[in-house]
Design an enzyme around this catalytic site. Structure first.
Site, PDB file in Angstrom:
ATOM      1  CD  GLN A 100      -2.644  -1.261   2.613  1.00 27.65           C
ATOM      2  OE1 GLN A 100      -2.724  -2.325   3.203  1.00 27.65           O
ATOM      3  NE2 GLN A 100      -3.212  -0.160   3.085  1.00 27.65           N
TER       4      GLN A 100
ATOM      5  NE  ARG B 287     -13.076   0.173   5.461  1.00 27.24           N
ATOM      6  CZ  ARG B 287     -13.932  -0.240   4.544  1.00 27.24           C
ATOM      7  NH1 ARG B 287     -14.302  -1.490   4.487  1.00 27.24           N
ATOM      8  NH2 ARG B 287     -14.413   0.591   3.664  1.00 27.24           N
ATOM      9  CB  CYS B 288      -7.693   0.718  12.438  1.00 27.37           C
ATOM     10  SG  CYS B 288      -7.362   1.562  13.974  1.00 27.37           S
TER      11      CYS B 288
ATOM     12  CD  GLU C 251      -8.829   3.872   8.152  1.00 26.32           C
ATOM     13  OE1 GLU C 251      -7.825   3.224   7.878  1.00 26.32           O
ATOM     14  OE2 GLU C 251      -8.793   4.953   8.746  1.00 26.32           O
TER      15      GLU C 251
END
Lengths: 288, 793
Positions: B222, B369-370, B739
């Protein structure tokens, strides 16, 4: 998927299949729907020398009822066929209830009932269903066919009673002696999850009494559990609150659950009792 | 001339279909495993079956004998090259291949490289390793117990299993506030370990070319530039000879930010064999060894006035970091942004302490997702809010109304130092309550209870900080958390845009073009977006923590504005007026007072290459590096209703209402998709999803039989609502959103089930709220802990 090396044969007839099994014995593994065997190969938990793919063998995909009411489910009859069967929906309430609860739609489109029973996973749904229905597996080998009662078929976790050289030809449900009721209840955390608890309850009624009963449990022991004592208290009398409570208690006692990430021992026993109660509530029948 | 319709050209607010889906739905994406280079070898990893054990013997001779096996790497061989350990992004070290001990189940011990993946697996099976088992530590309590075995005995000076200690806030003021409180409410809970579990696992194709000295690594990352920096700084390879390419990514969710040992193995294997080496992780490898989320224990108290006003909060968090402190976490704060908790409430005083613990579990903590432990912060906050309202005997909605910040209060400083930028919290809450029919549900709930039916409603309101940096407080390996965009407008008015972010499902190829359309009036279809290749993309910090739109998206705006500024000079030249007399409307410059005399952006582009003014540099392109002045602060209100079966503990979701204020929405369809995806994950975490361990340190949740992803069948429907408060410091007023629902959602589900049980003794049931746990709470009328170990040892 990178399994260990294996040879592959795809026989075109039952005779070819039997010849292959006779020649290779324990080193051969039968592939029907592949929904259990292929993951085992992938994880290299199973490393057979030979995989015998029976999908090209004609005459194994039947789902038929004999004139006397005996139901026969062939080795290649897929879950989805059972799920969509009008015959099952009309006459076989336990099977009709179980079929859509087996795994997920992808598995059901490929996997087979007989294959699932042969895999003998204590969390397999069909073994409980066939056991509650008093059914048997027809094994076929070099010396022909022989029936193996479902109560004898599973000999341990992931172990069945087939001998080397034999394969499971079909699953058989005997003709009813009364009006069939019952259901299959399954607690799962998600579609496709293995059962935290599964309970198959099968009843046959005649003259206002229960004339045959079977209760079998999924996922709460080292193998499928036949709760015979629980079923026996129901037979010979009408369903009553008292017999239902007795059956629920006896079934919970017959369970041998282990605590794991799906739940505690107490909880699993409690759900067995609850499901027996609920299953029997659905099994009530207006006097014929 | 009529002005362009912005939505028609695919600008802001257009629910433009995703450009990238054209190839994805045709099966034409290029994922890592689609990359096949001539002469490529395949790599597999032998992982430790034990959680904690001393390695007494490694014998690789049988593996070497298998025809087709080209290389077998051991920790000893790595150590000879000073590569047995590598630094982590959290300033710890991590074993690349185990030398002395294994410290978690699934740890990398031996690597086999072969002509094909089957042979590589056979090679792994032929490796013999003897272990001397040591006691396994699977939670912070065991980790901190006196006499516990020291997991990190490799670290000089490490005398216990403490990973870090950290504190923030005003301890004395907090204690004073607690002394003056009418009511003190408290709560303890565990946020279980969950895993991002992207469908595509991690992997790399490393290709070292001895002829040119260039190392090219195709990699599921990513953040490709961070990897290039890490390789340059750690392996001391020259940065211009390193090319990291991140091809299409099959999901990230934070799992693909860290630098994993497998990448290092593949790179070294390519250097040693002189051939490209492919490593594709299998699902169990991914679940058992790569970056997870949460695994945090909270002990919190709230000081309250009788009228419902919160006076102060106090929290202690214990984090289970696993065997190595390997968070890919760029803030200066050891426990990430945990102290963003309570930011949406008007609370002046607070104090937070945290301690990190080494355990015999996989390393990580901040993925899934944090935005760096914001998920735990908001979960704790909203669970605490429910407990406090219950203790006060106050309605859940009313308690939030009393404490939510007023619209006039912005910007607002939190007791932990954050500056919250904007919001309309009360409006969002009211939209949610109206949508669910709050008062009516409360009446239904009371009536149902009379009949023995258990209905419940849960509310979660929160604002979270999204969009790291700013450069003062956020960096990775010293590189500041800015981001970048480079926009090149061609002769015919078409354009290419490159950014330092890396899309992995967020839809950058679609939305970045929409920002260009908004700024320049060039139709979005005329802008191609490229990301992920460090040889071509401008330097950026990648995509995670909902930072792309706040940072890279802002850079896109700024680059486009630079282009527009140059185009204005060209337009003045074309229109033969001075620059001050040129006005702009979407897609076109015109002469002030004579709007019919104009030059389109496309005409300006043509002139930039064919008819530029005297002395002007040809071309029409610009690069912008954007260092955000602050984080962006979206707000969300999630409300869930449930019914609990008192006999089995099974609970069903009745309704889910979501009200999201993420500022200006670039592509509403993509935003809604993000929210639905986040709510699905929130439901998963609340209901079924966790990785736990037994007493021997065996991971339960290392395959999809045990680690559950919800399917369409059980996922509830979502009712989405919108409020828009533009971000005051973002060029187009946008805030992060990716998120929000996964962060704020879980508490709404849990609060609903606890509300349904309605028994003051049951303050908490740890997630996931398995039927077993709910039933146990109903039976015992007590809280239910989900902390490991589980089951039999």
């Amino acid at each position: 998927m990178y399994p260990a090396k294996f040879a592959y044969e795809a026989p075109r007839s039952i005779q070819e299949l039997l010849d292959l099994l006779a020649r290779h014995g324990d080193d051969a593994k039968v592939l029907a729907g592949g929904q259990s065997l292929v993951p085992m190969l992938k994880l290299r938990f199973a490393a057979p020398e030979l995989v015998v793919d029976i999908n090209g063998v004609p005459g194994l995909d039947h789902l038929t009822e004999d004139p006397d009411g005996t139901l026969r489910v062939g080795a290649l009859c897929r879950h989805v066929t059972l799920e969509r069967s009008a015959l099952l929906a009309a006459e076989y309430p336990v099977m009709a209830a179980a079929a859509p609860l087996v795994a997920d739609p992808m598995v059901r489109s490929r996997g087979t009932m007989v294959g699932s029973i042969c895999h003998a996973d204590p969390q397999g749904d069909w073994a409980s269903v066939l056991m509650a229905l008093g059914g048997h597996i027809v094994a076929m080998g070099p010396r022909g066919k022989r029936p193996i009662a479902m109560t004898d078929f599973v000999v341990g976790p992931f172990q069945n009673a087939l001998q080397p050289g034999e394969f499971a030809y079909e699953a058989v449900v005997p003709p009813p002696v009364g009006q069939r009721t019952g259901t299959y209840l399954k607690l799962e955390r998600r579609v496709g999850d293995f059962a935290t608890v599964g309970v198959a309850v099968s009843l046959e009624h005649s003259g206002g009494r229960v004339v045959r009963a079977g209760i079998a449990l999924t996922g709460v022991g080292p193998a499928t559990i036949n709760a015979a004592d629980a079923a026996d208290v129901l037979v010979g009398k009408p369903l009553s609150e008292e017999t239902v409570e007795q059956a629920a208690r006896l079934a919970a006692e017959a369970a041998q659950p282990q605590a794991d990430h799906r739940g505690s021992v107490e909880y699993k026993r409690h759900v067995v009792a609850t499901f027996v109660r609920r299953g029997l509530a659905r099994g009530e029948v207006v006097a014929a | 001339m009529t002005a362009l319709d912005e939505v028609k050209i695919g600008g802001l607010g257009a629910s433009r279909l995703r450009v990238e889906d054209q190839r994805f739905v045709r099966g034409r994406g290029t994922y890592l495993d689609d990359i096949k280079l001539p002469g490529m070898l395949y790599m597999e990893i032998v992982r430790s079956p034990l959680a904690h054990a001393r390695i007494t013997r490694i014998d690789t001779s049988k593996a070497w004998q298998i025809p087709g096996v080209r290389l077998v790497l051991t920790g000893e061989m790595m150590a000879q090259r000073n590569l047995a350990w590598m630094p982590t992004l959290s300033y710890d070290t991590q074993a690349v291949l185990a030398t002395d001990k294994v410290r978690f189940q699934g740890q990398e011990v031996v690597v086999v490289v072969a002509d094909d993946p089957y042979i590589a697996k056979d090679g792994c099976d032929a490796v013999e390793i003897d272990y001397e088992p040591l006691p396994a530590i699977v939670n912070p309590e065991q980790s901190a117990a006196p006499g516990a075995p020291i997991i990190r005995d490799d670290k000089p000076g490490q005398t216990d299993n403490t990973c870090y200690r950290w504190e923030v806030g005003d301890r004395e003021a907090t204690e004073r506030a607690f002394a003056e409180a009418d009511v003190v409410s408290s709560l303890k809970l565990h946020y279980p370990r969950s895993h991002p579990s992207p469908i595509e696992c991690c992997g790399a194709v490393a290709d070292f070319d001895a002829g040119t000295g260039k190392l090219t690594v195709y990699m599921t990352t990513q953040a490709p530039h961070i990897v290039r920096a890490a390789v340059a700084l750690i392996a001391e390879l020259p940065e211009h000879q390193i090319r990291i390419v991140s091809p299409d990514i099959g999901g990230g969710f934070g799992n693909k930010v860290p630098v994993y040992p497998g990448y290092v193995h593949a790179i070294l294997a390519s250097i040693l064999t002189g051939r490209p080496v492919k490593w594709i992780e299998d699902k169990t490898g991914n679940l058992i060894s790569t970056g997870f989320g949460r695994d945090m224990y909270l002990d919190a108290q709230m000081a309250l006035r009788r009228d419902g006003k919160i006076l102060a909060v106090r929290m202690h968090a214990d984090t289970d970091q696993g065997a190595f402190f390997a968070d890919a976490q760029p803030s200066k704060f050891k426990v990430g942004l945990l102290h963003s908790a309570f930011a949406c409430y008007d609370i002046g005083i607070g104090y937070i302490t945290a301690q990190g613990h080494y355990t015999n579990k996989a390393p990580g903590g901040v993925a899934y997702r944090c935005s760096f432990r914001v998920t735990e912060a908001m979960f704790f906050q909203e669970r605490m809010m429910q407990a406090a309202a219950t203790d006060l005997g106050m309605d859940q909605a009313e308690f939030r109304r009393i404490n939510l910040r007023r619209d006039v209060a912005f910007p607002a400083r939190t007791p932990f130092g954050f500056l919250v930028d904007s919001g309309q919290y009360h409006k969002c809450l009211q939209v949610g309550l109206d949508a669910i029919g709050y008062d009516e549900f409360r009446r239904e709930q009371a009536a149902a209870r009379e009949k023995g039916r258990l209905l419940g409603i849960g509310i979660s309101t929160m604002t979270e900080p999204l969009g790291a940096g700013n450069s003062r407080e956020y960096d990775i390996l010293g590189i500041k958390m800015f981001d970048s965009a480079e926009l090149r407008v061609h002769l015919t008015g078409k354009a290419i845009l490159r950014t330092g972010a890396r899309t992995q499902g967020q839809g950058h190829e679609t939305t970045w073009a929409q920002i260009v359309a908004h700024e320049l009036g060039i139709p979005a279809d005329d802008v191609v977006v490229e990301e992920g290749d460090t040889d071509t993309a401008p330097y950026g910090m990648g995509t995670y923590a909902s930072r792309s739109t706040p940072v890279a998206g802002a850079a896109v705006s700024m680059a486009a504005r630079k282009v527009r500024a140059k185009a204005r000079k060209i337009a003045a030249h074309l229109l033969e007026v001075s620059e001050e007399d040129v006005e702009w409307e979407l897609g076109r410059f015109y002469v002030r007072g004579a709007p019919e005399r104009g030059a389109s952006i496309q005409e300006c582009a043509m002139a930039a290459y064919s008819n530029m003014p005297d002395g002007m540099e040809p071309g029409l392109e610009a690069t912008a590096y954007y260092d955000p002045p602050n984080l962006t602060w979206p707000f969300a209100c999630y409300i869930v209703t449930v019914e609990v079966d008192p006999e089995t503990g099974v609970w069903d979701v009745l309704r889910v209402v979501a009200v999201d204020d993420c500022g200006v929405r670039i592509n509403p369809m993509i935003v809604e998709g993000q929210i639905m995806g986040g709510l699905t994950e929130a439901y998963a975490m609340a209901s079924m999803q966790f990785q736990t361990y037994d007493a021997d340190g065996n991971m339960i949740g290392a395959n999809y039989m045990d680690y559950l992803l919800p399917t369409a069948w059980e996922t509830p429907g979502f009712e989405l609502h919108e409020v828009v408060t533009p971000c005051p410091h973002h060029p187009i007023g946008a805030k992060g959103v990716g998120e929000c629902a996964a962060v704020g959602g879980p508490a709404a589900f849990v609060n609903a089930v606890i509300d349904a049980i309605g028994d003051a003794g049951v303050r908490n049931i740890d997630m996931p709220l398995l039927p077993d746990r709910v039933w146990t709470a109903l039976q015992t009328r007590q809280s239910v802990s989900g902390a490991p170990p589980v089951g039999r040892s």
